[in-house]
Design a protein around this motif. Structure first.
Motif, PDB file in Angstrom:
ATOM      1  N   LEU A  70      46.980  51.685  38.879  1.00  0.00           N
ATOM      2  CA  LEU A  70      48.115  51.042  38.207  1.00  0.00           C
ATOM      3  C   LEU A  70      48.897  50.322  39.292  1.00  0.00           C
ATOM      4  O   LEU A  70      49.555  50.955  40.115  1.00  0.00           O
ATOM      5  N   ASP A  71      48.774  48.989  39.323  1.00  0.00           N
ATOM      6  CA  ASP A  71      49.395  48.199  40.380  1.00  0.00           C
ATOM      7  C   ASP A  71      50.338  47.157  39.793  1.00  0.00           C
ATOM      8  O   ASP A  71      49.970  46.403  38.888  1.00  0.00           O
ATOM      9  N   ALA A  72      51.556  47.127  40.323  1.00  0.00           N
ATOM     10  CA  ALA A  72      52.559  46.121  39.976  1.00  0.00           C
ATOM     11  C   ALA A  72      52.616  45.143  41.143  1.00  0.00           C
ATOM     12  O   ALA A  72      53.009  45.512  42.252  1.00  0.00           O
ATOM     13  N   PHE A  73      52.201  43.915  40.899  1.00  0.00           N
ATOM     14  CA  PHE A  73      52.117  42.917  41.959  1.00  0.00           C
ATOM     15  C   PHE A  73      53.445  42.190  42.139  1.00  0.00           C
ATOM     16  O   PHE A  73      54.196  41.994  41.190  1.00  0.00           O
ATOM     17  N   LYS A  74      53.706  41.790  43.349  1.00  0.00           N
ATOM     18  CA  LYS A  74      54.971  41.144  43.682  1.00  0.00           C
ATOM     19  C   LYS A  74      55.125  39.763  43.056  1.00  0.00           C
ATOM     20  O   LYS A  74      56.232  39.247  42.986  1.00  0.00           O
ATOM     21  N   ASP A  75      54.034  39.190  42.536  1.00  0.00           N
ATOM     22  CA  ASP A  75      54.152  37.923  41.809  1.00  0.00           C
ATOM     23  C   ASP A  75      54.495  38.155  40.333  1.00  0.00           C
ATOM     24  O   ASP A  75      54.606  37.217  39.563  1.00  0.00           O
ATOM     25  N   GLY A  76      54.637  39.436  39.944  1.00  0.00           N
ATOM     26  CA  GLY A  76      55.073  39.776  38.597  1.00  0.00           C
ATOM     27  C   GLY A  76      53.995  40.225  37.639  1.00  0.00           C
ATOM     28  O   GLY A  76      54.287  40.610  36.520  1.00  0.00           O
ATOM     29  N   HIS A  77      52.718  40.215  38.045  1.00  0.00           N
ATOM     30  CA  HIS A  77      51.691  40.669  37.107  1.00  0.00           C
ATOM     31  C   HIS A  77      51.360  42.142  37.321  1.00  0.00           C
ATOM     32  O   HIS A  77      51.662  42.723  38.364  1.00  0.00           O
ATOM     33  N   LEU A  78      50.781  42.735  36.288  1.00  0.00           N
ATOM     34  CA  LEU A  78      50.445  44.162  36.271  1.00  0.00           C
ATOM     35  C   LEU A  78      48.955  44.303  36.043  1.00  0.00           C
ATOM     36  O   LEU A  78      48.380  43.573  35.225  1.00  0.00           O
ATOM     37  N   GLU A  79      48.314  45.223  36.756  1.00  0.00           N
ATOM     38  CA  GLU A  79      46.898  45.512  36.569  1.00  0.00           C
ATOM     39  C   GLU A  79      46.704  47.009  36.385  1.00  0.00           C
ATOM     40  O   GLU A  79      47.274  47.803  37.131  1.00  0.00           O
ATOM     41  N   VAL A  80      45.895  47.358  35.381  1.00  0.00           N
ATOM     42  CA  VAL A  80      45.577  48.757  35.087  1.00  0.00           C
ATOM     43  C   VAL A  80      44.061  48.870  34.976  1.00  0.00           C
ATOM     44  O   VAL A  80      43.441  48.147  34.191  1.00  0.00           O
ATOM     45  N   ASP A  81      43.465  49.767  35.754  1.00  0.00           N
ATOM     46  CA  ASP A  81      42.036  50.052  35.676  1.00  0.00           C
ATOM     47  C   ASP A  81      41.862  51.467  35.148  1.00  0.00           C
ATOM     48  O   ASP A  81      42.532  52.401  35.617  1.00  0.00           O
ATOM     49  N   LEU A  82      40.933  51.624  34.200  1.00  0.00           N
ATOM     50  CA  LEU A  82      40.704  52.912  33.560  1.00  0.00           C
ATOM     51  C   LEU A  82      39.335  53.468  33.935  1.00  0.00           C
ATOM     52  O   LEU A  82      38.457  52.740  34.389  1.00  0.00           O
ATOM     53  N   ASN A  83      39.169  54.770  33.717  1.00  0.00           N
ATOM     54  CA  ASN A  83      37.980  55.471  34.189  1.00  0.00           C
ATOM     55  C   ASN A  83      36.676  55.037  33.530  1.00  0.00           C
ATOM     56  O   ASN A  83      35.602  55.288  34.058  1.00  0.00           O
ATOM     57  N   ASP A  84      36.707  54.358  32.394  1.00  0.00           N
ATOM     58  CA  ASP A  84      35.472  53.903  31.753  1.00  0.00           C
ATOM     59  C   ASP A  84      35.126  52.468  32.121  1.00  0.00           C
ATOM     60  O   ASP A  84      34.207  51.887  31.565  1.00  0.00           O
ATOM     61  N   THR A  95      37.329  49.911  31.812  1.00  0.00           N
ATOM     62  CA  THR A  95      38.244  49.011  31.112  1.00  0.00           C
ATOM     63  C   THR A  95      39.318  48.522  32.078  1.00  0.00           C
ATOM     64  O   THR A  95      39.804  49.295  32.913  1.00  0.00           O
ATOM     65  N   THR A  96      39.689  47.256  31.944  1.00  0.00           N
ATOM     66  CA  THR A  96      40.790  46.704  32.734  1.00  0.00           C
ATOM     67  C   THR A  96      41.801  46.055  31.796  1.00  0.00           C
ATOM     68  O   THR A  96      41.435  45.478  30.781  1.00  0.00           O
ATOM     69  N   LEU A  97      43.042  46.180  32.161  1.00  0.00           N
ATOM     70  CA  LEU A  97      44.164  45.593  31.431  1.00  0.00           C
ATOM     71  C   LEU A  97      44.949  44.764  32.429  1.00  0.00           C
ATOM     72  O   LEU A  97      45.274  45.250  33.511  1.00  0.00           O
ATOM     73  N   ARG A  98      45.260  43.519  32.085  1.00  0.00           N
ATOM     74  CA  ARG A  98      46.032  42.648  32.963  1.00  0.00           C
ATOM     75  C   ARG A  98      47.179  42.034  32.180  1.00  0.00           C
ATOM     76  O   ARG A  98      46.980  41.553  31.067  1.00  0.00           O
ATOM     77  N   VAL A  99      48.364  42.044  32.778  1.00  0.00           N
ATOM     78  CA  VAL A  99      49.543  41.445  32.152  1.00  0.00           C
ATOM     79  C   VAL A  99      50.143  40.466  33.152  1.00  0.00           C
ATOM     80  O   VAL A  99      50.665  40.882  34.185  1.00  0.00           O
ATOM     81  N   PRO A 100      50.067  39.170  32.863  1.00  0.00           N
ATOM     82  CA  PRO A 100      50.679  38.201  33.778  1.00  0.00           C
ATOM     83  C   PRO A 100      52.199  38.205  33.627  1.00  0.00           C
ATOM     84  O   PRO A 100      52.734  38.677  32.619  1.00  0.00           O
ATOM     85  N   SER A 101      52.885  37.667  34.609  1.00  0.00           N
ATOM     86  CA  SER A 101      54.332  37.492  34.467  1.00  0.00           C
ATOM     87  C   SER A 101      54.585  36.397  33.437  1.00  0.00           C
ATOM     88  O   SER A 101      53.671  35.660  33.055  1.00  0.00           O
ATOM     89  N   HIS A 102      55.809  36.286  32.998  1.00  0.00           N
ATOM     90  CA  HIS A 102      56.187  35.266  32.023  1.00  0.00           C
ATOM     91  C   HIS A 102      57.369  34.493  32.592  1.00  0.00           C
ATOM     92  O   HIS A 102      58.238  35.068  33.250  1.00  0.00           O
ATOM     93  N   ASP A 103      57.411  33.186  32.331  1.00  0.00           N
ATOM     94  CA  ASP A 103      58.483  32.355  32.877  1.00  0.00           C
ATOM     95  C   ASP A 103      59.851  32.637  32.264  1.00  0.00           C
ATOM     96  O   ASP A 103      60.872  32.509  32.934  1.00  0.00           O
ATOM     97  N   ARG A 104      59.879  33.016  30.970  1.00  0.00           N
ATOM     98  CA  ARG A 104      61.166  33.136  30.273  1.00  0.00           C
ATOM     99  C   ARG A 104      61.529  34.549  29.818  1.00  0.00           C
ATOM    100  O   ARG A 104      62.669  34.765  29.400  1.00  0.00           O
ATOM    101  N   TYR A 105      60.580  35.494  29.844  1.00  0.00           N
ATOM    102  CA  TYR A 105      60.845  36.824  29.300  1.00  0.00           C
ATOM    103  C   TYR A 105      60.298  37.907  30.222  1.00  0.00           C
ATOM    104  O   TYR A 105      59.408  37.657  31.030  1.00  0.00           O
TER     105      TYR A 105
END
Length: 131
Positions: free
Chosen positions: A82-96, A98-108
């Protein structure tokens, strides 16, 4: 929740990193670990989900509840990274795999990770997380 700073990100860890609850409203929330020592990951903007052997899907919380169904498969999986990147995006890697990525948003706010110890890290508009 423990946070370790690296050059480009913070790595977050939980003692028992199993996803024990999923919640849906105008966001998607993942409860990871036991209530007294876990974290809540609240995703408020578009995210990408890649399951092993499947194509990447783009999901938007609050738009189409049925469209968020692929997230149900995360219940009971274990968070390996579970990594929170300094450019604002989030990455989650799971044991099976699976990967989840959330980019930063300009307005929210894109996402919030809140620990049971009242620590939190937030991706504000434009990125550059604060904790």
């Amino acid at each position: 929740m423990a946070m370790v700073e690296h050059g480009d990100r913070w790595s977050l860890s939980v003692a028992d990193p199993e996803i024990i609850r999923l919640c849906f409203d105008y966001a998607v929330s993942l409860d990871i670990g036991l209530p007294e020592s876990g974290v809540n990951v609240r995703i408020e903007q578009r995210l990408t989900l890649r399951r092993p052997g499947s194509d990447e899907v783009i999901l938007t919380p609050g738009r189409d509840g049925v469209g968020l169904a692929p997230i149900l498969g995360l219940f009971g999986l274990t968070v390996e990274r579970l990594d929170a990147f300094k450019d604002g995006h989030l990455e989650v890697d799971l044991n099976d795999g699976t990967t989840l990525r959330v980019p930063s948003h300009d307005r929210y706010e894109a996402w919030i990770v809140a620990g049971s110890d009242h620590e939190m890290i937030i991706s504000p508009p434009g990125g550059d997380p604060v904790g």
